[in-house]
Scaffold this motif. Structure first.
Motif, PDB file in Angstrom:
ATOM      1  N   GLY A  17       0.838  -1.188   0.000  1.00 54.62           N
ATOM      2  CA  GLY A  17       0.000   0.000   0.000  1.00 54.62           C
ATOM      3  C   GLY A  17       0.879   1.247   0.000  1.00 54.62           C
ATOM      4  N   ASP A  18       0.251   2.410  -0.114  1.00 53.81           N
ATOM      5  CA  ASP A  18       0.995   3.672  -0.201  1.00 53.81           C
ATOM      6  C   ASP A  18       1.904   3.911   1.000  1.00 53.81           C
ATOM      7  OD1 ASP A  18      -0.119   4.232  -2.665  1.00 53.81           O
ATOM      8  OD2 ASP A  18      -1.676   5.548  -1.851  1.00 53.81           O
ATOM      9  N   LEU A  19       1.370   3.764   2.215  1.00 52.93           N
ATOM     10  CA  LEU A  19       2.176   4.014   3.401  1.00 52.93           C
ATOM     11  C   LEU A  19       3.233   2.924   3.583  1.00 52.93           C
ATOM     12  CD1 LEU A  19       2.863   5.768   5.773  1.00 52.93           C
ATOM     13  CD2 LEU A  19       1.014   4.668   7.083  1.00 52.93           C
ATOM     14  N   GLU A  20       2.868   1.679   3.293  1.00 53.74           N
ATOM     15  CA  GLU A  20       3.855   0.595   3.359  1.00 53.74           C
ATOM     16  C   GLU A  20       5.010   0.890   2.400  1.00 53.74           C
ATOM     17  OE1 GLU A  20       1.339  -3.443   4.408  1.00 53.74           O
ATOM     18  OE2 GLU A  20       1.193  -2.621   2.373  1.00 53.74           O
ATOM     19  N   SER A  21       4.689   1.322   1.193  1.00 59.97           N
ATOM     20  CA  SER A  21       5.728   1.652   0.203  1.00 59.97           C
ATOM     21  C   SER A  21       6.600   2.801   0.684  1.00 59.97           C
ATOM     22  CB  SER A  21       5.093   2.033  -1.138  1.00 59.97           C
ATOM     23  OG  SER A  21       4.531   0.918  -1.746  1.00 59.97           O
ATOM     24  N   ALA A  22       5.993   3.827   1.239  1.00 57.81           N
ATOM     25  CA  ALA A  22       6.754   4.982   1.735  1.00 57.81           C
ATOM     26  C   ALA A  22       7.711   4.549   2.849  1.00 57.81           C
ATOM     27  CB  ALA A  22       5.810   6.074   2.230  1.00 57.81           C
ATOM     28  N   MET A  82       8.865   1.400   3.420  1.00 61.11           N
ATOM     29  CA  MET A  82       9.895   0.509   2.883  1.00 61.11           C
ATOM     30  C   MET A  82      10.926   1.294   2.069  1.00 61.11           C
ATOM     31  SD  MET A  82       9.619  -2.464   4.143  1.00 61.11           S
ATOM     32  CE  MET A  82      10.914  -3.201   3.151  1.00 61.11           C
ATOM     33  N   ASP A  83      10.488   2.279   1.295  1.00 64.52           N
ATOM     34  CA  ASP A  83      11.445   3.093   0.541  1.00 64.52           C
ATOM     35  C   ASP A  83      12.440   3.765   1.477  1.00 64.52           C
ATOM     36  OD1 ASP A  83      10.517   2.429  -1.987  1.00 64.52           O
ATOM     37  OD2 ASP A  83       9.222   4.203  -2.152  1.00 64.52           O
ATOM     38  N   ARG A  84      11.955   4.265   2.584  1.00 66.55           N
ATOM     39  CA  ARG A  84      12.852   4.891   3.553  1.00 66.55           C
ATOM     40  C   ARG A  84      13.772   3.854   4.185  1.00 66.55           C
ATOM     41  NH1 ARG A  84       8.914   8.131   2.513  1.00 66.55           N
ATOM     42  NH2 ARG A  84       9.085  10.361   2.864  1.00 66.55           N
ATOM     43  N   MET A  85      13.216   2.725   4.575  1.00 71.38           N
ATOM     44  CA  MET A  85      14.039   1.682   5.192  1.00 71.38           C
ATOM     45  C   MET A  85      15.128   1.207   4.226  1.00 71.38           C
ATOM     46  SD  MET A  85      13.137   1.277   8.339  1.00 71.38           S
ATOM     47  CE  MET A  85      14.014  -0.249   8.687  1.00 71.38           C
ATOM     48  N   TRP A  86      14.769   1.004   2.956  1.00 79.23           N
ATOM     49  CA  TRP A  86      15.773   0.588   1.978  1.00 79.23           C
ATOM     50  C   TRP A  86      16.840   1.669   1.792  1.00 79.23           C
ATOM     51  CZ3 TRP A  86      11.049  -1.328  -1.003  1.00 79.23           C
ATOM     52  CH2 TRP A  86      10.889  -2.719  -0.838  1.00 79.23           C
ATOM     53  N   SER A  87      16.465   2.924   1.869  1.00 79.68           N
ATOM     54  CA  SER A  87      17.423   4.008   1.652  1.00 79.68           C
ATOM     55  C   SER A  87      18.385   4.179   2.828  1.00 79.68           C
ATOM     56  CB  SER A  87      16.699   5.329   1.380  1.00 79.68           C
ATOM     57  OG  SER A  87      16.125   5.847   2.568  1.00 79.68           O
ATOM     58  N   TYR A  88      17.983   3.760   4.025  1.00 75.78           N
ATOM     59  CA  TYR A  88      18.833   3.948   5.202  1.00 75.78           C
ATOM     60  C   TYR A  88      20.070   3.048   5.182  1.00 75.78           C
ATOM     61  CZ  TYR A  88      14.732   6.243   7.356  1.00 75.78           C
ATOM     62  OH  TYR A  88      13.664   7.044   7.643  1.00 75.78           O
ATOM     63  N   HIS A  89      19.930   1.832   4.697  1.00 75.75           N
ATOM     64  CA  HIS A  89      21.026   0.851   4.723  1.00 75.75           C
ATOM     65  C   HIS A  89      21.524   0.610   6.141  1.00 75.75           C
ATOM     66  CE1 HIS A  89      21.173   0.920   0.368  1.00 75.75           C
ATOM     67  NE2 HIS A  89      21.246   2.248   0.416  1.00 75.75           N
ATOM     68  N   ARG A  90      20.620   0.697   7.095  1.00 77.26           N
ATOM     69  CA  ARG A  90      20.958   0.478   8.506  1.00 77.26           C
ATOM     70  C   ARG A  90      19.666   0.227   9.269  1.00 77.26           C
ATOM     71  NH1 ARG A  90      18.869   4.748  10.992  1.00 77.26           N
ATOM     72  NH2 ARG A  90      18.845   6.766   9.942  1.00 77.26           N
ATOM     73  N   LEU A 101       9.123  10.663   7.717  1.00 81.57           N
ATOM     74  CA  LEU A 101       7.815  10.807   7.074  1.00 81.57           C
ATOM     75  C   LEU A 101       7.188  12.166   7.360  1.00 81.57           C
ATOM     76  CD1 LEU A 101       6.272   7.280   7.719  1.00 81.57           C
ATOM     77  CD2 LEU A 101       6.859   8.252   5.501  1.00 81.57           C
ATOM     78  N   ARG A 102       7.400  12.686   8.546  1.00 80.62           N
ATOM     79  CA  ARG A 102       6.793  13.971   8.932  1.00 80.62           C
ATOM     80  C   ARG A 102       7.350  15.154   8.155  1.00 80.62           C
ATOM     81  NH1 ARG A 102       5.646  13.714  15.455  1.00 80.62           N
ATOM     82  NH2 ARG A 102       3.665  12.589  15.264  1.00 80.62           N
ATOM     83  N   THR A 156       2.261   0.610  13.725  1.00 77.58           N
ATOM     84  CA  THR A 156       1.368  -0.451  13.263  1.00 77.58           C
ATOM     85  C   THR A 156       1.772  -0.952  11.884  1.00 77.58           C
ATOM     86  OG1 THR A 156      -0.473   0.420  14.570  1.00 77.58           O
ATOM     87  CG2 THR A 156      -1.038  -1.007  12.713  1.00 77.58           C
ATOM     88  N   VAL A 157       2.085  -0.042  10.982  1.00 75.24           N
ATOM     89  CA  VAL A 157       2.462  -0.442   9.619  1.00 75.24           C
ATOM     90  C   VAL A 157       3.806  -1.175   9.633  1.00 75.24           C
ATOM     91  CG1 VAL A 157       3.034   0.383   7.302  1.00 75.24           C
ATOM     92  CG2 VAL A 157       1.078   1.344   8.532  1.00 75.24           C
ATOM     93  N   MET A 158       4.744  -0.722  10.439  1.00 76.45           N
ATOM     94  CA  MET A 158       6.033  -1.413  10.505  1.00 76.45           C
ATOM     95  C   MET A 158       5.867  -2.803  11.116  1.00 76.45           C
ATOM     96  SD  MET A 158       8.693   1.719  11.245  1.00 76.45           S
ATOM     97  CE  MET A 158      10.183   0.737  11.052  1.00 76.45           C
ATOM     98  N   ASP A 159       4.962  -2.949  12.059  1.00 77.16           N
ATOM     99  CA  ASP A 159       4.667  -4.280  12.613  1.00 77.16           C
ATOM    100  C   ASP A 159       4.077  -5.185  11.530  1.00 77.16           C
ATOM    101  OD1 ASP A 159       4.370  -6.153  14.926  1.00 77.16           O
ATOM    102  OD2 ASP A 159       2.239  -5.923  14.422  1.00 77.16           O
TER     103      ASP A 159
END
Length: 123
Positions: free
Chosen positions: A5-10, A12-20, A31-32, A44-47
């Motif tokens: 979903g949109d928030l899940e994608s947002a 995951m995109d951040r998590m992939w970009s962190y590399h940590r 996100l804010r 909740t979404v990260m869970d």
């Protein structure tokens, strides 16, 4: 594997970009910068992403620190394989896919085939 979903994608995109590894608070603050969102919503979404197998987590104090299980590219490749497998006539699906490639995408495909040639078939 279903698409995100949109928030899940947002997230995951951040998590992939962190590399940590990152906490819910890290993702929330990121996100804010572009939207108003509650801590509990991100948590909740990260869970859910953890339960789907896209994130792993380790306890850190009273919270968790999350990390991606795989790369964005491996996730995308898995989606592509599942889509191809569910598309009926795989050869026809691939032909339609190849017809729609941009020159840049065709060059990327050619480069990928140099690294990992198709199995079986041609010498």
């Amino acid at each position: 594997m279903r698409t995100l979903g949109d928030l899940e994608s947002a997230i995951m995109d951040r998590m992939w970009s962190y590399h940590r590894p990152a906490s819910v608070r890290d993702v929330l603050e990121d996100l804010r910068q572009s939207r108003e969102i509650a801590y509990t919503t991100v948590m909740t979404v990260m869970d859910k992403l953890y339960k789907k197998g896209l994130l792993k987590r380790e306890p850190q104090g009273k919270a968790y620190v999350y990390e991606t299980v795989g790369t964005k590219e491996s996730y995308t490749a898995q989606l592509m394989r599942e889509t191809l497998a569910s598309g009926g006539n795989q050869a026809a699906t691939l032909v339609h896919f190849l017809e729609r490639l941009t020159p840049e995408e065709a060059a990327a495909l050619e480069s990928a085939l140099q690294v990992f040639p198709p199995r079986g078939g041609r010498p």
